[in-house]
Scaffold this active site. Structure first.
Site, PDB file in Angstrom:
ATOM      1  N   GLU A   1       9.816  11.875   9.707  1.00 18.53           N
ATOM      2  CA  GLU A   1       8.188  11.821   8.908  1.00 18.53           C
ATOM      3  C   GLU A   1       7.739  10.849  10.208  1.00 18.53           C
ATOM      4  OE1 GLU A   1       6.469  11.578   5.752  1.00 18.53           O
ATOM      5  OE2 GLU A   1       6.916  13.283   4.907  1.00 18.53           O
TER       6      GLU A   1
ATOM      7  N   ASP B   1      -3.146   5.933   2.289  1.00 20.45           N
ATOM      8  CA  ASP B   1      -2.482   5.330   2.021  1.00 20.45           C
ATOM      9  C   ASP B   1      -2.928   4.219   1.505  1.00 20.45           C
ATOM     10  OD1 ASP B   1      -0.492   6.768   3.264  1.00 20.45           O
ATOM     11  OD2 ASP B   1      -2.105   7.007   5.291  1.00 20.45           O
TER      12      ASP B   1
END
Length: 263
Positions: free
Chosen positions: A49, A60
């Site tokens: 990823e 995040d």
């Protein structure tokens, strides 16, 4: 079969779980992140990823937010990220690569242009965390038309009413977010995850990998045993941010991969 399908099929034949590793493209600089990416397959990573740095990464936690800031300050762009993938593909045409991030940089580049470039570069899948299923015509369906899997996140709050919409156009695998909240913010509890993974696997017919809150080889083995694999991101990003040599970061990645493959 796509690279992602081939990889999960091979792992299934071998009786192993998938280890998915997240790194931020361009962190802390393009050269180091490229060197780290090149070493991931040999370290046991089954699917890469690759984060696309963005100025407002709302899903995040601090670790990946700071990684994105470092990458942007070092000059990383979406074009540079695609170039990084092209360089990787010169010596590795088998390891699946999934771009993960937010829609704004893709929209700014132009969806059709981005998808054409991504397919040409060798991108296999997309995870775009801020595009809900109601917006599938925006990017998901065009991506599928380019042969790029659109991988959706399912969470502890994805109930039976919502799940069909989440899975409708999902392909490749399903990423089960094992905790609520932002990346790297908590430690997941495996006992709570098993029934959810089974529910999603039964509804989707796709592999389900578990991510968020996994930091050690022991945790990787524990969570991979529940799903079809596990994802580690923040722990790897933090290790890379420590300033250790790339070889030491890859040794840490290898320990996580070995934990996963023991499951």
């Amino acid at each position: 079969m796509s690279r992602i399908e081939k990889r999960f099929a091979r792992l299934g034949e071998e009786g192993r779980k998938a280890f998915v590793a997240y790194i931020m493209a361009g962190d802390p600089d393009p050269a180091r992140s490229a060197a780290l990416m090149v070493g991931l397959p040999e370290a046991g990573v089954d699917v890469i990823e690759l984060g696309m740095p963005f100025t407002d990464p709302m899903a995040d936690g601090p670790t990946i937010q700071l990684a994105g800031q470092r990458a942007l300050e070092a000059g990383q762009t979406l074009a540079g990220t695609l170039s990084m993938v092209r360089d990787f593909r010169r010596h590795d045409d088998e390891t699946p690569i999934v771009l993960m991030g937010y829609y704004n940089p893709i929209y700014a580049r132009g969806v059709e242009r981005f998808l054409s470039e991504a397919a040409e570069a060798g991108i296999d899948g997309l995870i775009v965390v801020d595009l809900p299923p109601e917006e599938d015509e925006e990017l998901c369906l065009p991506a599928r038309a380019h042969g790029i899997d659109f991988i959706r996140l399912a969470t502890p709050t994805t109930d039976d009413e919502r799940l069909p919409a989440v899975l409708a156009n999902t392909s490749g695998f399903v990423y089960y977010v094992s905790i609520t909240g932002i990346t790297g913010a908590a430690t997941a509890q495996s006992a709570e995850i098993g029934p959810e993974v089974e529910r999603i696997r039964a509804a989707s017919g796709l592999p389900v990998v578990v991510g968020f809150g996994i930091r050690t080889p022991e945790a990787a083995a524990e969570f991979a045993a529940i799903g079809d694999g596990c994802v580690v991101g923040s722990a790897i990003v933090a290790e890379n941010a420590s300033g250790k040599p790339v070889e030491e970061v890859l040794a840490f990645v290898r320990s996580l991969a070995e934990g996963t493959h023991r499951a």
